[in-house]
Design an enzyme around this catalytic site. Structure first.
Site, PDB file in Angstrom:
ATOM      1  N   ASN A   1       0.804  -1.237  -0.015  1.00 45.43           N
ATOM      2  CA  ASN A   1       0.195   0.122   0.100  1.00 45.43           C
ATOM      3  C   ASN A   1       0.983   1.195  -0.078  1.00 45.43           C
ATOM      4  OD1 ASN A   1      -2.523  -1.475   0.132  1.00 45.43           O
ATOM      5  ND2 ASN A   1      -2.109  -1.759   2.230  1.00 45.43           N
ATOM      6  N   ASN A   2       2.139   1.086  -0.220  1.00 46.22           N
ATOM      7  CA  ASN A   2       3.255   2.247  -0.178  1.00 46.22           C
ATOM      8  C   ASN A   2       3.016   2.995  -1.738  1.00 46.22           C
ATOM      9  OD1 ASN A   2       5.612   3.934  -0.732  1.00 46.22           O
ATOM     10  ND2 ASN A   2       6.896   2.497   0.674  1.00 46.22           N
ATOM     11  N   ALA A   3       2.100   4.081  -1.505  1.00 44.15           N
ATOM     12  CA  ALA A   3       1.819   5.051  -2.665  1.00 44.15           C
ATOM     13  C   ALA A   3       2.961   5.417  -3.427  1.00 44.15           C
ATOM     14  CB  ALA A   3       1.071   6.246  -2.044  1.00 44.15           C
TER      15      ALA A   3
ATOM     16  N   LYS B   1       5.866   3.907  -3.748  1.00 48.27           N
ATOM     17  CA  LYS B   1       6.408   2.528  -4.561  1.00 48.27           C
ATOM     18  C   LYS B   1       5.364   2.268  -5.563  1.00 48.27           C
ATOM     19  CE  LYS B   1       8.008  -1.079  -1.644  1.00 48.27           C
ATOM     20  NZ  LYS B   1       7.900  -2.277  -0.973  1.00 48.27           N
TER      21      LYS B   1
ATOM     22  N   ASP C   1      10.017  -6.282  -2.305  1.00 47.15           N
ATOM     23  CA  ASP C   1      10.611  -6.164  -0.940  1.00 47.15           C
ATOM     24  C   ASP C   1      11.976  -5.637  -1.127  1.00 47.15           C
ATOM     25  OD1 ASP C   1       9.921  -6.493   1.987  1.00 47.15           O
ATOM     26  OD2 ASP C   1      11.824  -7.555   1.931  1.00 47.15           O
ATOM     27  N   SER C   2      12.050  -4.284  -0.528  1.00 45.80           N
ATOM     28  CA  SER C   2      13.274  -3.500  -0.844  1.00 45.80           C
ATOM     29  C   SER C   2      13.733  -2.836   0.503  1.00 45.80           C
ATOM     30  CB  SER C   2      12.848  -2.458  -1.941  1.00 45.80           C
ATOM     31  OG  SER C   2      11.684  -1.688  -1.580  1.00 45.80           O
TER      32      SER C   2
ATOM     33  N   PHE D   1      11.136   9.162  -1.991  1.00 44.41           N
ATOM     34  CA  PHE D   1      10.768   8.778  -0.558  1.00 44.41           C
ATOM     35  C   PHE D   1      11.824   7.906   0.110  1.00 44.41           C
ATOM     36  CE2 PHE D   1       9.999   4.185  -0.824  1.00 44.41           C
ATOM     37  CZ  PHE D   1      10.222   3.780  -2.225  1.00 44.41           C
TER      38      PHE D   1
ATOM     39  N   HIS E   1      17.434   0.536  -8.205  1.00 45.74           N
ATOM     40  CA  HIS E   1      17.043  -0.764  -8.086  1.00 45.74           C
ATOM     41  C   HIS E   1      15.760  -1.481  -8.424  1.00 45.74           C
ATOM     42  CE1 HIS E   1      15.585   2.099  -5.016  1.00 45.74           C
ATOM     43  NE2 HIS E   1      15.050   0.776  -4.119  1.00 45.74           N
TER      44      HIS E   1
END
Ligand code: IMP
Length: 195
Positions: free
Chosen positions: A9-11, A13, A69-70, A152, A180
């Site tokens: 839900n990371n806007a 990303k 996943d970062s 971000f 990345h």
């Protein structure tokens, strides 16, 4: 257009991944739009966490799912914050507090080498026995003071020597050429085309 659920839900990303996938005719649907709660990320490696997130989203949506996943790995900190990047300064997660915590940890440290990692996992269905896995690394150094307003997370502290800019001073287009996540996405698409 093909639809994929994004297991996040990371806007920010979501925005970056959409910019990479929309031109290819792939629509990304954040899991929150389908009322899918965030998955647990109990593992010590990016790949295990990404796989857990992708399976969870696919299982609950019945759709193919993509997970990223970062995190940031700092050499002088033995690879920390690594998989704990989002919560380096504890709960609740906060980019501002994470950046201050990182500066604190590196106070007086001369080796400021670091890299971002993105582990992308695509499952075609929840029980997919052969998930498509791709990894991108982006190398740089940790600044002593934040620079830039874009991006971000740790972007304001991540200096990219080839460009002479911090990741937060780069336009989103420029970051999407070399980050990345962009490297991992190119690898993922090559693998998909090979199937
Ligand atoms: P995740 O949502 O568990 O994958 O956590 C990723 C965390 O790593 C983010 O909250 C950021 O702190 C950091 N991170 C990952 N990618 C980036 C990036 O492109 N720029 C800055 N920080 C990032």
């Amino acid at each position: 257009m093909q639809r994929l659920v994004l297991a996040s839900n990371n806007a920010k990303k979501l925005k970056e991944l959409r910019e990479l996938l929309t031109p290819l005719g792939i629509e990304l649907l954040p899991q929150g739009d389908l009322d899918i709660p965030e998955a647990e990320e109990p593992f010590f490696t990016f790949v295990e966490n990404a796989l857990a997130k992708a399976r969870h989203a696919s299982h609950l949506s019945g759709l193919p799912a993509l997970a990223d996943d970062s995190g940031l790995c700092v050499r002088a900190l033995g690879g920390a914050p690594g998989v704990l990047s989002a919560r380096f300064a504890g709960e609740p997660k906060s980019d501002a507090r994470n950046n201050l915590h990182l500066l604190d940890k590196l106070d007086g440290v001369t080796d400021r080498t670091a890299h971002f990692v993105s582990l992308l996992v695509l499952v075609r269905h929840a029980d997919d026995p052969q998930p498509i896995i791709a990894e991108g690394n982006w190398y740089g150094e940790i600044l002593t003071t934040p620079r830039g307003e874009h991006g971000f997370g740790y972007d304001p502290l991540f200096w990219v020597p080839e460009t002479g800019l911090s990741a937060a001073e780069m336009s989103s287009d420029a970051k999407n050429q070399c980050s990345h996540r962009a490297i991992a996405m190119r690898q993922l698409l090559t693998r998909l085309n090979e199937l």
